[in-house]
Motif scaffolding. Structure first.
Motif, mmCIF file in Angstrom:
data_model
loop_
_atom_site.group_PDB
_atom_site.id
_atom_site.type_symbol
_atom_site.label_atom_id
_atom_site.label_comp_id
_atom_site.label_asym_id
_atom_site.label_seq_id
_atom_site.Cartn_x
_atom_site.Cartn_y
_atom_site.Cartn_z
ATOM 1 N N VAL A 158 67.790 27.296 130.461
ATOM 2 C CA VAL A 158 69.087 27.962 130.519
ATOM 3 C C VAL A 158 69.821 27.435 131.749
ATOM 4 O O VAL A 158 69.311 27.490 132.867
ATOM 5 N N ARG A 159 71.018 26.923 131.523
ATOM 6 C CA ARG A 159 71.851 26.358 132.591
ATOM 7 C C ARG A 159 73.082 27.229 132.800
ATOM 8 O O ARG A 159 73.393 28.099 131.988
ATOM 9 N N ALA A 197 69.038 38.968 133.659
ATOM 10 C CA ALA A 197 70.379 38.975 134.253
ATOM 11 C C ALA A 197 70.812 40.413 134.547
ATOM 12 O O ALA A 197 71.390 40.693 135.608
ATOM 13 N N GLY A 198 70.517 41.327 133.631
ATOM 14 C CA GLY A 198 70.859 42.727 133.837
ATOM 15 C C GLY A 198 70.146 43.345 135.024
ATOM 16 O O GLY A 198 70.716 44.162 135.750
ATOM 17 N N GLU A 199 68.893 42.953 135.234
ATOM 18 C CA GLU A 199 68.125 43.437 136.391
ATOM 19 C C GLU A 199 68.759 42.999 137.700
ATOM 20 O O GLU A 199 68.654 43.684 138.717
ATOM 21 N N LEU A 200 69.384 41.841 137.670
ATOM 22 C CA LEU A 200 69.983 41.297 138.888
ATOM 23 C C LEU A 200 71.270 42.010 139.293
ATOM 24 O O LEU A 200 71.652 41.964 140.460
ATOM 25 N N VAL A 201 71.945 42.651 138.362
ATOM 26 C CA VAL A 201 73.235 43.283 138.663
ATOM 27 C C VAL A 201 73.123 44.247 139.841
ATOM 28 O O VAL A 201 73.863 44.106 140.827
ATOM 29 N N PRO A 202 72.224 45.229 139.808
ATOM 30 C CA PRO A 202 72.158 46.122 140.970
ATOM 31 C C PRO A 202 71.704 45.417 142.242
ATOM 32 O O PRO A 202 72.148 45.766 143.335
ATOM 33 N N GLU A 203 70.838 44.415 142.099
ATOM 34 C CA GLU A 203 70.406 43.665 143.284
ATOM 35 C C GLU A 203 71.587 42.953 143.935
ATOM 36 O O GLU A 203 71.739 42.967 145.163
ATOM 37 N N ILE A 204 72.420 42.326 143.122
ATOM 38 C CA ILE A 204 73.581 41.608 143.661
ATOM 39 C C ILE A 204 74.577 42.602 144.247
ATOM 40 O O ILE A 204 75.142 42.361 145.320
ATOM 41 N N ASP A 205 74.790 43.732 143.587
ATOM 42 C CA ASP A 205 75.680 44.763 144.130
ATOM 43 C C ASP A 205 75.163 45.277 145.479
ATOM 44 O O ASP A 205 75.942 45.457 146.423
ATOM 45 N N GLU A 206 73.843 45.513 145.570
ATOM 46 C CA GLU A 206 73.264 45.973 146.832
ATOM 47 C C GLU A 206 73.415 44.908 147.918
ATOM 48 O O GLU A 206 73.740 45.225 149.065
ATOM 49 N N TRP A 207 73.167 43.660 147.565
ATOM 50 C CA TRP A 207 73.313 42.570 148.527
ATOM 51 C C TRP A 207 74.765 42.488 149.013
ATOM 52 O O TRP A 207 75.026 42.385 150.207
ATOM 53 N N ARG A 229 66.753 32.774 139.414
ATOM 54 C CA ARG A 229 65.838 33.823 138.958
ATOM 55 C C ARG A 229 65.328 33.512 137.549
ATOM 56 O O ARG A 229 64.159 33.705 137.250
ATOM 57 N N LEU A 230 66.222 33.047 136.678
ATOM 58 C CA LEU A 230 65.798 32.689 135.318
ATOM 59 C C LEU A 230 64.758 31.570 135.353
ATOM 60 O O LEU A 230 63.753 31.630 134.638
ATOM 61 N N ALA A 231 64.990 30.573 136.189
ATOM 62 C CA ALA A 231 64.040 29.464 136.296
ATOM 63 C C ALA A 231 62.689 29.966 136.811
ATOM 64 O O ALA A 231 61.636 29.560 136.295
ATOM 65 N N GLU A 232 62.717 30.858 137.808
ATOM 66 C CA GLU A 232 61.469 31.433 138.334
ATOM 67 C C GLU A 232 60.686 32.161 137.248
ATOM 68 O O GLU A 232 59.462 32.210 137.291
ATOM 69 N N VAL A 267 80.397 30.980 141.079
ATOM 70 C CA VAL A 267 79.426 29.877 141.047
ATOM 71 C C VAL A 267 78.218 30.216 141.923
ATOM 72 O O VAL A 267 77.062 30.016 141.521
ATOM 73 N N ALA A 268 78.472 30.776 143.105
ATOM 74 C CA ALA A 268 77.380 31.131 144.019
ATOM 75 C C ALA A 268 76.502 32.238 143.424
ATOM 76 O O ALA A 268 75.269 32.136 143.440
ATOM 77 N N LEU A 269 77.121 33.277 142.893
ATOM 78 C CA LEU A 269 76.351 34.376 142.306
ATOM 79 C C LEU A 269 75.624 33.924 141.044
ATOM 80 O O LEU A 269 74.470 34.308 140.814
ATOM 81 N N ASN A 270 76.264 33.110 140.246
ATOM 82 C CA ASN A 270 75.622 32.586 139.036
ATOM 83 C C ASN A 270 74.421 31.721 139.411
ATOM 84 O O ASN A 270 73.419 31.699 138.695
ATOM 85 N N GLY A 271 74.514 31.038 140.532
ATOM 86 C CA GLY A 271 73.383 30.240 141.013
ATOM 87 C C GLY A 271 72.161 31.101 141.298
ATOM 88 O O GLY A 271 71.020 30.691 141.048
#
Length: 162
Positions: free
Chosen positions: A44-45, A116-126, A35-38, A26-30
Motif C-alpha cells: 500500500v502506497r 489507519a483508523g487506529e492512528l486517528v486518535p494517536e495523530i490527534d493526541e500528537w 505504520r502500514l508497512a510495519e 503528506v507528512a501525516l500520510n507518511g
C-alpha cells in the motif's frame, strides 16, 4: 538533503496556505504509510489513500471513486488494479446495476482501514501535544469551514466538537 518545496528563478516558491495544508497531509500520510508497512502492508502506497479514503464499506464504483478523488477513471482503475492484485480489494457485480462493478474491501483491505483508523486518535493526541488540544479543535473547525466555503456550502466533513 533537498527540500520538497520547488524553486522558481533560483528562489523557493512562496509557501502558501494550500502548500502548507498539502505538506501537512503528506507528512501525516507518511506516518500512516510507515505504520502500514510495519504491520505487513508495504504494497500500500500513498497514492492508494485516494482509494481507501473514498471507498464505501458496501462497495463503490471506480467511476465514483475517481470522481470523489478528483482523478481520472483510468488513474483510479490502475490504483484499484494494484490493490486487487495484492488482495486488498475485489470487484463484485453491483446489485443495483448489473452492468457496473463495485470495488469492495477484502479482509486484508479492512485491516488497512482499521490500522489507519487506529492512528486517528494517536495523530490527534500528537497534534495536541504540538499545538495544544484547543488549537487542534479550532484547526479542525477552521479547515472544515474553509472546505465548506470552497465547495459553495455543499458539504461539511465534520461537526465542530464541543
Amino acid at each position: 538533503m533537498s527540500t520538497r518545496i520547488p524553486t522558481s528563478r533560483g528562489q523557493q516558491r512562496p509557501v502558501t496556505l494550500a502548500v502548507l495544508m498539502r505538506e501537512a497531509f503528506v507528512a501525516l500520510n507518511g506516518i500512516v504509510m510507515a505504520r502500514l508497512a510495519e504491520r505487513g502492508h508495504s504494497a500500500v502506497r500513498s497514492a492508494h489513500s485516494a482509494v481507501f479514503q473514498y471507498l464505501d464499506d458496501t462497495g463503490t464504483t471506480v467511476s465514483l471513486l475517481a470522481e470523489r478523488a478528483q482523478m481520472t477513471k483510468q488513474a483510479m482503475a490502475e490504483l484499484v488494479r494494484h490493490l486487487e492484485g495484492h488482495g486488498y480489494l475485489v470487484r463484485v457485480p453491483d446489485p443495483a446495476d448489473r452492468r457496473a462493478k463495485l470495488v469492495v474491501p477484502t479482509d486484508r483491505g479492512h485491516e488497512v482501514l482499521a490500522i489507519a483508523g487506529e492512528l486517528v486518535p494517536e495523530i490527534d493526541e500528537w497534534a495536541g501535544r504540538v499545538l495544544g488540544p484547543d488549537r487542534v479543535r479550532d484547526l479542525k473547525a477552521d479547515l472544515d469551514a474553509i472546505r465548506h466555503a470552497a465547495t459553495g456550502g455543499r458539504e461539511r466533513v465534520s461537526r465542530p466538537e464541543p
